[in-house]
Design a protein around this motif. Sequence first.
Motif, PDB file in Angstrom:
ATOM      1  N   GLY A 135       5.806   0.052  -3.534  1.00  0.00           N
ATOM      2  CA  GLY A 135       6.151  -1.066  -2.669  1.00  0.00           C
ATOM      3  C   GLY A 135       5.163  -1.035  -1.518  1.00  0.00           C
ATOM      4  N   ILE A 136       4.386  -2.095  -1.347  1.00  0.00           N
ATOM      5  CA  ILE A 136       3.352  -2.118  -0.310  1.00  0.00           C
ATOM      6  C   ILE A 136       3.524  -3.344   0.578  1.00  0.00           C
ATOM      7  N   ALA A 137       3.684  -3.108   1.884  1.00  0.00           N
ATOM      8  CA  ALA A 137       3.636  -4.202   2.851  1.00  0.00           C
ATOM      9  C   ALA A 137       2.170  -4.372   3.239  1.00  0.00           C
ATOM     10  N   SER A 138       1.701  -5.614   3.231  1.00  0.00           N
ATOM     11  CA  SER A 138       0.280  -5.851   3.497  1.00  0.00           C
ATOM     12  C   SER A 138       0.085  -7.163   4.237  1.00  0.00           C
ATOM     13  N   VAL A 139      -1.125  -7.322   4.785  1.00  0.00           N
ATOM     14  CA  VAL A 139      -1.533  -8.581   5.406  1.00  0.00           C
ATOM     15  C   VAL A 139      -2.902  -8.960   4.867  1.00  0.00           C
TER      16      VAL A 139
ATOM     17  N   LEU B  14      13.531   4.847 -10.031  1.00  0.00           N
ATOM     18  CA  LEU B  14      13.680   3.571  -9.328  1.00  0.00           C
ATOM     19  C   LEU B  14      12.576   2.584  -9.690  1.00  0.00           C
ATOM     20  N   LYS B  15      11.814   2.879 -10.742  1.00  0.00           N
ATOM     21  CA  LYS B  15      10.743   1.979 -11.145  1.00  0.00           C
ATOM     22  C   LYS B  15      11.308   0.606 -11.474  1.00  0.00           C
ATOM     23  N   GLY B  16      10.672  -0.431 -10.940  1.00  0.00           N
ATOM     24  CA  GLY B  16      11.119  -1.798 -11.174  1.00  0.00           C
ATOM     25  C   GLY B  16      11.952  -2.373 -10.055  1.00  0.00           C
ATOM     26  N   THR B  17      12.330  -1.535  -9.085  1.00  0.00           N
ATOM     27  CA  THR B  17      13.163  -2.004  -7.982  1.00  0.00           C
ATOM     28  C   THR B  17      12.446  -3.097  -7.178  1.00  0.00           C
TER      29      THR B  17
END
Length: 204
Positions: A82-86, A105-108
């Motif tokens: 899960g990556i937050a990016s701009v 948790l793969k696919g969450t």
Amino acid sequence: MTLKTSAIVLATISGLAGASLVEAQAADAVRIRGTVAAFAGSTLTVKTREGATDAIALADGWKISGVAKAEAGDIKQGDFLGIASVSKADGGSGALEVVIFPAALKGTGEGDRPWDLEPNSRMTNGTVADVTEIAGRTVTLTYDNGQKKQIAIPQTTPVVTFAPATPADLQPGAVVFVNAERGSDGTLTAGRVVVGNNGVVPPM
């Protein structure tokens, strides 16, 4: 109106109603970032980063997770991130934070959506298709039936994975991240809390 036509109309109405419900639920989602002000019974009170104080009702069977420090060098093909990016000025996207999900948790939350860590940020949850080394790491994530997004991970980017935690970690001052839902009466409820422990805070 024939029986077949009636069935089609009913299915269409049901589909629209379902879509409206999903949109309403999405609109009521609230991401809460802050520090624990109090924790008693099934109520978690958080002093948010915006300065407000929110009381969150924890649902029956709620879960708690901690975070552990990881490294960009730990990321490999096939991992789920899960990556937050701009968006970067020169094109592409730059990571603000990275979560390496455990295999269980793969696919969450797979997909790409607006995020509020910073203005104009997005969250992308997907599987690593490729990793390259260019002034740090760059990963290509795949999600939603083959869509792809390339995200650069600067060396200063916080990288974490989930770790064990207990309600005892919800001490005043502990940093938390909570995905909550706001009801029509304004009440906040949540089924999971991510808490900083062992010196590592949730960067998401």
